[in-house]
Design an enzyme around this catalytic site. Structure first.
Site, PDB file in Angstrom:
ATOM      1  N   ARG A  94      27.679  73.913  77.980  1.00  0.00           N
ATOM      2  CA  ARG A  94      26.262  74.127  77.750  1.00  0.00           C
ATOM      3  C   ARG A  94      25.531  73.964  79.079  1.00  0.00           C
ATOM      4  O   ARG A  94      25.917  73.123  79.908  1.00  0.00           O
ATOM      5  CB  ARG A  94      25.697  73.101  76.748  1.00  0.00           C
ATOM      6  CG  ARG A  94      26.124  73.316  75.314  1.00  0.00           C
ATOM      7  CD  ARG A  94      25.506  74.584  74.708  1.00  0.00           C
ATOM      8  NE  ARG A  94      25.895  74.796  73.328  1.00  0.00           N
ATOM      9  CZ  ARG A  94      26.835  75.658  72.932  1.00  0.00           C
ATOM     10  NH1 ARG A  94      27.504  76.377  73.806  1.00  0.00           N
ATOM     11  NH2 ARG A  94      27.094  75.804  71.651  1.00  0.00           N
ATOM     12  N   HIS A 131      26.913  84.009  78.629  1.00  0.00           N
ATOM     13  CA  HIS A 131      27.399  83.238  77.453  1.00  0.00           C
ATOM     14  C   HIS A 131      28.396  84.085  76.658  1.00  0.00           C
ATOM     15  O   HIS A 131      28.213  84.335  75.456  1.00  0.00           O
ATOM     16  CB  HIS A 131      26.232  82.793  76.566  1.00  0.00           C
ATOM     17  CG  HIS A 131      26.584  81.643  75.668  1.00  0.00           C
ATOM     18  ND1 HIS A 131      25.703  80.640  75.346  1.00  0.00           N
ATOM     19  CD2 HIS A 131      27.742  81.326  75.015  1.00  0.00           C
ATOM     20  CE1 HIS A 131      26.278  79.775  74.532  1.00  0.00           C
ATOM     21  NE2 HIS A 131      27.531  80.173  74.305  1.00  0.00           N
TER      22      HIS A 131
HETATM   23  P1  NDP Z   1      35.735  69.725  70.348  1.00  0.00           P
HETATM   24  O1  NDP Z   1      34.769  68.918  69.570  1.00  0.00           O
HETATM   25  O2  NDP Z   1      36.980  70.184  69.700  1.00  0.00           O
HETATM   26  O3  NDP Z   1      36.160  68.930  71.671  1.00  0.00           O
HETATM   27  C1  NDP Z   1      35.232  68.217  72.437  1.00  0.00           C
HETATM   28  C2  NDP Z   1      35.963  67.408  73.483  1.00  0.00           C
HETATM   29  O4  NDP Z   1      35.004  66.771  74.334  1.00  0.00           O
HETATM   30  C3  NDP Z   1      36.837  66.303  72.879  1.00  0.00           C
HETATM   31  O5  NDP Z   1      38.006  66.158  73.617  1.00  0.00           O
HETATM   32  C4  NDP Z   1      35.955  65.070  73.048  1.00  0.00           C
HETATM   33  O6  NDP Z   1      36.663  63.854  73.154  1.00  0.00           O
HETATM   34  C5  NDP Z   1      35.293  65.376  74.365  1.00  0.00           C
HETATM   35  N1  NDP Z   1      34.066  64.591  74.516  1.00  0.00           N
HETATM   36  C6  NDP Z   1      32.970  64.568  73.723  1.00  0.00           C
HETATM   37  N2  NDP Z   1      32.075  63.691  74.171  1.00  0.00           N
HETATM   38  C7  NDP Z   1      32.617  63.124  75.269  1.00  0.00           C
HETATM   39  C8  NDP Z   1      32.186  62.108  76.156  1.00  0.00           C
HETATM   40  N3  NDP Z   1      30.994  61.489  76.022  1.00  0.00           N
HETATM   41  N4  NDP Z   1      33.013  61.746  77.160  1.00  0.00           N
HETATM   42  C9  NDP Z   1      34.225  62.338  77.299  1.00  0.00           C
HETATM   43  N5  NDP Z   1      34.698  63.320  76.485  1.00  0.00           N
HETATM   44  C10 NDP Z   1      33.890  63.690  75.490  1.00  0.00           C
HETATM   45  O7  NDP Z   1      34.892  70.971  70.914  1.00  0.00           O
HETATM   46  P2  NDP Z   1      35.439  72.426  71.262  1.00  0.00           P
HETATM   47  O8  NDP Z   1      36.588  72.299  72.190  1.00  0.00           O
HETATM   48  O9  NDP Z   1      35.607  73.203  70.019  1.00  0.00           O
HETATM   49  O10 NDP Z   1      34.161  73.043  72.022  1.00  0.00           O
HETATM   50  C11 NDP Z   1      33.622  72.421  73.164  1.00  0.00           C
HETATM   51  C12 NDP Z   1      32.299  73.057  73.540  1.00  0.00           C
HETATM   52  O11 NDP Z   1      32.512  74.342  74.101  1.00  0.00           O
HETATM   53  C13 NDP Z   1      31.333  73.342  72.409  1.00  0.00           C
HETATM   54  O12 NDP Z   1      30.667  72.180  71.978  1.00  0.00           O
HETATM   55  C14 NDP Z   1      30.396  74.349  73.023  1.00  0.00           C
HETATM   56  O13 NDP Z   1      29.354  73.675  73.695  1.00  0.00           O
HETATM   57  C15 NDP Z   1      31.272  75.051  74.056  1.00  0.00           C
HETATM   58  N6  NDP Z   1      31.539  76.448  73.695  1.00  0.00           N
HETATM   59  C16 NDP Z   1      31.114  77.440  74.551  1.00  0.00           C
HETATM   60  C17 NDP Z   1      31.377  78.746  74.289  1.00  0.00           C
HETATM   61  C18 NDP Z   1      30.997  79.807  75.253  1.00  0.00           C
HETATM   62  O14 NDP Z   1      31.119  80.995  74.933  1.00  0.00           O
HETATM   63  N7  NDP Z   1      30.562  79.470  76.436  1.00  0.00           N
HETATM   64  C19 NDP Z   1      32.102  79.149  73.081  1.00  0.00           C
HETATM   65  C20 NDP Z   1      32.532  78.047  72.265  1.00  0.00           C
HETATM   66  C21 NDP Z   1      32.237  76.753  72.573  1.00  0.00           C
HETATM   67  P3  NDP Z   1      37.585  63.315  71.931  1.00  0.00           P
HETATM   68  O15 NDP Z   1      38.795  64.234  71.948  1.00  0.00           O
HETATM   69  O16 NDP Z   1      37.915  61.938  72.311  1.00  0.00           O
HETATM   70  O17 NDP Z   1      36.769  63.460  70.691  1.00  0.00           O
HETATM   71  C1  OXD Z   2      29.745  78.128  70.632  1.00  0.00           C
HETATM   72  C2  OXD Z   2      29.164  79.029  71.602  1.00  0.00           C
HETATM   73  O1  OXD Z   2      29.402  76.948  70.618  1.00  0.00           O
HETATM   74  O2  OXD Z   2      29.230  80.250  71.420  1.00  0.00           O
HETATM   75  O3  OXD Z   2      30.580  78.615  69.842  1.00  0.00           O
HETATM   76  O4  OXD Z   2      28.617  78.564  72.594  1.00  0.00           O
END
Ligand code: NDP
Ligand code: OXD
Length: 317
Positions: free
Chosen positions: A232, A280
């Protein structure tokens, strides 16, 4: 919440997004849930709906839906829903999809190779008619650091390992992924960032992660490091990135997400040398997968079964 019984054949759905965005979902949801009725916020029927399907819902809208039983994101991230402090206490589900992981992995691999194989320099040189070759590095000599080891970070990390890169990843709780050096928790972050050549952000946006990529943290990366921001825009302090690029501490960045999207045409990031802006586009779930996952969760809700991909509101993701 009213006591009206929930029936997946007559469920009413409200779309809360920019106008028209969710139009492709209507026939797909009707195929999955015959009898479903769909309305877009702020139509009166949307206010009465039981299911809210959201991308950046207007603040206060969800709280104004008396029959609401389930909130569903059309995306992996739910920050655009939880940023509204009035969101009522109902289950919130997100999209998790193998094809989304594949798409994100492709984007991360492409961006990693863009820097690792000097395509960033070759493209800049080509614009000026400069013929210049660079020494090649073996993938194991490039340290890729992944912030976030969830659905998307894990998929990308595995493929980078397959290709021979040195991969480390950082998460909130301890994780194990074969071939990846993992660490967790805020106390481990500074050590994680040192020695990283290419930093990939795949964190969710939460109060803990907003502004994480600031001057102090980005300065810890190796001299000449690059940033790949797929998470983000609010994770990054853009002015700090620009300052570190101009100082020469950082080499470049591929930025896919921004605090305000679309990125304004006059935003300095478009023209900053070393920065590649993408719209994006890293990973986009298909409407049919979104419809299937929403429908499956409606059926589960009706049957009183655990929902798929429910987020933990206290963690914020
Ligand atoms: P998940 O919820 O599966 O994974 C999130 C990861 O981040 C986990 O490993 C989590 O740790 C870690 N995390 C969360 N908070 C913290 C913190 N404070 N400190 C350290 N690690 C942290 O999310 P996804 O992998 O499905 O997606 C991640 C992000 O990707 C989405 O939230 C979105 O913002 C972005 N996204 C962007 C897209 C794009 O087109 N640009 C498309 C899809 C998603 P833990 O494993 O310990 O819970
Ligand atoms: C998502 C994105 O969160 O598209 O899936 O950013």
């Amino acid at each position: 919440m009213t006591d009206r019984a929930l029936d997946d054949s007559v469920i009413s759905v409200a779309f809360l997004s920019s106008p028209g965005l969710m139009d492709p979902l209507v026939p797909l949801l009707q195929r999955e849930l015959p009898g479903v009725t769909c309305a877009s916020w702020p139509e009166p029927a949307a206010r009465e709906a039981e299911l809210a399907v959201c991308w950046k819902p207007p603040a206060g809208a969800l709280a104004a839906m008396p029959n609401l039983k389930l909130i569903h994101s059309i995306a992996a991230g739910v920050d655009n829903i939880l940023s509204d402090p009035t969101v009522p206490d109902r289950p919130i589900c997100r999209i998790v999809d193998p094809d989304l992981s594949v798409a994100m992995t492709e984007f991360v691999l492409w961006s990693t190779l863009y820097f690792h194989r000097d395509f960033d320099r070759a493209v800049a040189n080509a614009r000026s008619g400069i013929w210049r070759r660079y020494d090649q590095r073996a993938p194991q000599d490039t340290q890729v650091g992944i912030l976030g080891l969830g659905e998307l970070g894990t998929a990308a990390a595995r493929r980078l390992v397959d290709l021979g890169f040195s991969v480390r990843a950082w998460s909130r709780s301890p994780k194990t992924v074969a071939g990846v050096a993992t660490s967790s928790g805020s106390a481990a972050l500074d050590a994680f960032l040192g020695d990283v050549d290419i930093l990939v952000s795949l964190l969710p946006l939460t109060p803990e992660t907003v502004g994480l990529l600031n001057a102090e943290r980005l300065s810890r990366l190796r001299h000449g490091a690059a940033l790949i921001l797929c998470s983000r825009g609010e994770h990054l302090v853009a002015d700090d990135l620009i300052a570190l690029l101009r100082k020469g501490h950082l080499r470049g960045a591929v930025l896919d997400v921004f605090e305000r999207e679309p990125l304004a045409a006059d935003h300095p990031l478009w023209r900053e040398p070393g920065v590649l802006v993408t719209p994006h586009m890293a990973a986009i779930a298909s409407w049919s997968v979104i419809a299937q996952q929403i429908a499956e969760n409606v059926r589960r809700l009706v049957r009183g079964e655990p929902l798929l991909n429910a987020v933990d509101r206290t963690r914020g993701y």
